[in-house]
Design a protein around this motif. Structure first.
Motif, short mmCIF file in Angstrom:
data_model
loop_
_atom_site.label_atom_id
_atom_site.label_comp_id
_atom_site.label_asym_id
_atom_site.label_seq_id
_atom_site.Cartn_x
_atom_site.Cartn_y
_atom_site.Cartn_z
N LEU A 7 39.55 79.93 55.31
CA LEU A 7 40.87 80.53 55.22
C LEU A 7 41.03 81.28 53.90
N ILE A 11 41.76 85.23 53.36
CA ILE A 11 42.87 85.74 52.55
C ILE A 11 42.35 86.79 51.57
N LEU A 47 39.31 84.08 59.64
CA LEU A 47 40.56 83.51 60.13
C LEU A 47 40.34 82.83 61.48
N TRP A 63 47.77 82.22 55.64
CA TRP A 63 47.05 83.49 55.53
C TRP A 63 47.99 84.65 55.23
#
Length: 109
Positions: A7, A11, A47, A63
């Motif tokens: 994650l 990002i 993701l 996110w």
């Protein structure tokens, strides 16, 4: 690989892709345009992997929230966009929401 690491990669890839989007000048500049595709492609791939174990709502909230806050900071620090009390408050609220979402996901992993 840990889902929260994936994650985080998603990002940072999204922030990179968004930053390149500004530099691409409407996809008229080749290298920044390639950066957009690589950044956003990597972001969505990581993701999707993170969503294998982190709940959809939690993953997407973290996110999008952290990505929005970091992209706004890139705008201020790199592109010299204005920073004011309202923008600061908005970023603080986003970060607070992300912390709450992360805490709500705490016991499920």
């Amino acid at each position: 690989m840990n889902s929260f690491v994936l994650l985080a990669i998603a990002i940072f890839s999204e922030v990179f892709g968004s930053s390149m989007l500004k530099l691409s000048n409407g996809f008229k500049k080749l290298y920044p345009s390639i950066g957009v595709v690589i950044g956003m492609g990597s972001a969505f791939y990581c993701l999707s992997l993170a969503m294998k174990t982190i709940p959809l709502g939690t993953t997407y909230a973290i996110w999008s929230g952290v990505g929005t806050a970091l992209t706004a900071l890139v705008g201020v620090l790199i592109y010299k966009e204005n920073f004011n009390v309202k923008k600061g408050l908005g970023l603080a609220l986003i970060i607070g929401g992300v912390v709450i979402m992360k805490l709500s996901a705490g016991g499920s992993h």
